[in-house]
Design an enzyme around this catalytic site. Structure first.
Site, PDB file in Angstrom:
ATOM      1  N   ASN A   7       0.860  -1.176   0.000  1.00 47.08           N
ATOM      2  CA  ASN A   7       0.000   0.000   0.000  1.00 47.08           C
ATOM      3  C   ASN A   7       0.902   1.233   0.000  1.00 47.08           C
ATOM      4  O   ASN A   7       1.438   1.606   1.044  1.00 47.08           O
ATOM      5  CB  ASN A   7      -0.889  -0.052   1.254  1.00 47.08           C
ATOM      6  CG  ASN A   7      -1.815   1.133   1.365  1.00 47.08           C
ATOM      7  OD1 ASN A   7      -1.937   1.925   0.421  1.00 47.08           O
ATOM      8  ND2 ASN A   7      -2.463   1.276   2.505  1.00 47.08           N
ATOM      9  N   GLU A 386      -8.278  -4.359   5.584  1.00 47.70           N
ATOM     10  CA  GLU A 386      -8.173  -4.115   4.146  1.00 47.70           C
ATOM     11  C   GLU A 386      -7.074  -4.967   3.529  1.00 47.70           C
ATOM     12  O   GLU A 386      -7.202  -5.449   2.409  1.00 47.70           O
ATOM     13  CB  GLU A 386      -7.923  -2.620   3.908  1.00 47.70           C
ATOM     14  CG  GLU A 386      -9.168  -1.787   4.199  1.00 47.70           C
ATOM     15  CD  GLU A 386      -8.874  -0.396   4.700  1.00 47.70           C
ATOM     16  OE1 GLU A 386      -8.157  -0.260   5.721  1.00 47.70           O
ATOM     17  OE2 GLU A 386      -9.362   0.566   4.098  1.00 47.70           O
TER      18      GLU A 386
END
Ligand code: ADP
Length: 400
Positions: A7, A386
Site C-alpha cells: 500500500n 483491508e
C-alpha cells in the site's frame, strides 16, 4: 502460499506478508518519510520488532529495505523473494474503467497513471511500486491490483451524479466515486457471515470511521451509495476534513480572504473537520479527553460528527427501503463506544437499539454484536482488515 500486500502513499510504503493457508501475518510494517529522512517499522510473527531511521531516498530504496528485513538476519521470515507467490497492490482510485481486482500489466499501470489527477498524492507512487515489482519479480509471481473505488462502481447514476452540467461528467468524469471500498466490502461480507445470512438478502449500512470516514449503503452486497464523493473530503466531518460543505461558502471565503485554490484545498482537507471545529485536535482520544474536562468546543465537534452520522444512517435506510444491519469499523468505529452510542441516538423508533453494556465492552480489535435483543436492526462492530481483503482478492483472481 505467501501473499505480499503493498500500500504505497506519496511518501510511505506499508506492507504485510501473509501465509494464506492459516492467514498468518508473517511480517508487517511500513516505511515512512520516503524522500526525506526515512523510517522503517518492521514486526514479524515471532515477536521481532524494530522501528528505526534509515535513508530512504525513494520507493525503490524503501522496497529493498523491506525485502532485506524479510529475508535476512533475526527478522527473516522467508529465505528469498522467490517465496513470495503473489503480490496484491492497493490503489486508491481506479477511475471509471478500473473496477474489479485486476492482474497487473503495463496497460493497467498506464491507465492508473492516466487517472493520476483523480488522486494526485497516491496514484503515481502506487503505479511506481507496481512497475518496480513487475521488474523485480519473475513472471511466475502473480500480481494483482485492488481499487478502493471499485466496490462503489455499482452505484446507480442517481446516486453518483452531481447536479452539475452533464458534460462535466461526460468530459471529465466528475461524479461520486466513493472511497474505503475495500473496507466496506470486507466488513459487509464479514457481517453477513457473522449473522449467518446470505449477503444477497441483506440491506446494510457500513460506517468506516477513522481519520478519514465514509458511510456506505450496501444492498445485497453491492454498494449503492457512499458519503465520500469525487474526492475523499465529502460526507461527514472527519479528523481534519470538512465533510459536506456548501460550495458557495468556499467561494465566499476564497473571495473574502483572497485565498488561492491550493489554499482552499489545503484548508478543507487539513485544517477542518473535528480539528477545525474543536481547535484542539483531529485525534478522537484528545477530543474525548477534552470532553471529560468539560471542553465545550470538543463536545460541539462530537455533536456535529454524530449528528451527521445519524443523518446518513437515516437517509441510506430510506434509500434502500429497509435496514437489516448497521456496522461500525475503523479506528473510531472500533474503539469509540461513546461515538457509536451518539450515532444511533433516538433511533429506537426505527428499530435500531444498542445494548449499552455490550457497546462499552467492544473495544480494541474485538468483533461482535452490540444491539439489544429487541433491536430489529442488528448492530455490529467489525475490525476492518483491508490488507486481508486485498490478499484474498489476489488469491481469488489468481485461481480464476
Ligand atoms: P486512518 O483513516 O488514518 O486509517 P484510523 O482508522 O486508524 O485512521 O482511525 C484513527 C482515529 O481512530 C483517530 O481519531 C483515533 O483517535 C481513533 N482511535 C484509535 N484508537 C482509539 C481508541 N482506543 N479510542 C478512541 N479512539 C481511537
Amino acid at each position: 502460499m505467501n501473499v505480499f500486500v503493498l500500500n504505497a502513499g506519496s511518501s510511505s510504503l506499508k506492507y504485510r506478508l501473509y501465509r494464506m493457508e492459516d492467514q498468518l501475518v508473517l511480517a508487517e510494517g511500513g516505511t515512512e518519510r520516503i524522500g526525506l529522512d526515512g523510517r522503517i517499522k518492521y514486526t514479524n510473527h515471532r515477536g521481532f520488532s524494530v522501528k528505526t531511521d534509515c535513508p530512504l531516498p525513494d520507493h525503490e530504496a524503501a522496497f529493498n529495505e523491506i525485502i532485506k528485513y524479510l529475508t535476512t538476519g533475526e527478522s527473516k521470515v522467508i529465505d528469498s523473494p522467490a517465496e513470495i507467490n503473489a503480490i496484491g497492490h492497493r490503489v486508491v482510485h481506479g477511475g471509471v474503467r478500473l473496477v474489479y481486482p485486476t492482474e497487473v500489466t503495463m496497460d493497467v499501470i498506464e491507465e492508473i497513471e492516466r487517472n493520476r489527477d483523480f488522486a494526485p498524492l497516491h496514484s503515481m507512487a502506487q503505479a511506481g511500486v507496481m512497475r518496480l515489482c513487475l521488474k523485480m519479480f519473475p513472471a511466475s509471481t502473480f500480481e494483482a491490483v485492488v481499487f478502493d473505488t471499485g466496490f462503489h462502481q455499482t452505484m446507480p447514476p442517481e446516486a453518483y451524479l452531481f447536479g452539475l452540467p452533464y458534460h462535466y461528467f461526460k468530459d471529465y468524469g466528475i461524479r461520486r466515486y466513493g472511497f474505503h471500498g475495500i473496507s466496506h466490502n470486507y466488513v459487509s461480507e464479514r457481517a453477513a457471515k457473522l449473522l449467518g445470512r446470505d449477503i444477497h438478502d441483506l440491506k446494510m449500512i457500513t460506517c468506516h470511521l477513522g481519520n478519514g470516514s465514509s458511510i456506505c449503503a450496501v444492498d445485497g452486497g453491492r454498494s449503492i451509495d457512499c458519503s465520500m464523493g469525487f474526492g475523499p473530503v465529502d460526507g461527514i466531518v472527519m479528523g481534519t476534513r470538512t465533510g459536506q460543505v456548501d460550495p458557495t461558502a468556499l467561494i465566499y471565503i476564497a473571495k473574502k480572504d483572497h485565498m488561492t485554490i491550493d489554499e482552499i484545498s489545503d484548508m478543507i482537507s487539513k485544517q477542518s473537520g473535528v480539528l477545525g471545529i474543536s481547535g484542539i485536535s483531529s485525534d478522537d482520544r484528545d477530543i474525548e479527553n477534552a470532553m471529560e474536562h468539560g471542553n465545550e468546543q470538543a463536545a460541539l465537534a462530537r455533536r456535529v460528527q454524530s449528528y451527521q452520522i445519524r443523518k446518513y444512517i437515516g437517509s441510506y435506510a430510506f434509500a434502500m427501503g429497509d435496514l437489516d444491519a448497521l456496522v461500525f469499523t475503523a479506528g473510531l468505529g472500533e474503539n469509540s463506544a461513546s461515538l457509536r452510542a451518539a450515532s444511533v441516538e433516538k433511533m429506537e423508533h426505527y428499530g435500531i437499539k444498542i445494548d449499552p453494556e455490550k457497546n462499552e465492552k467492544m473495544i480494541r480489535g474485538k468483533e461482535g454484536e452490540i444491539s439489544a435483543p429487541d433491536s430489529a436492526v442488528r448492530v455490529l462492530v467489525i475490525p476492518t482488515n483491508e490488507e486481508l481483503k486485498i490478499a484474498m482478492d489476489t488469491v481469488a483472481l489468481m485461481h480464476r
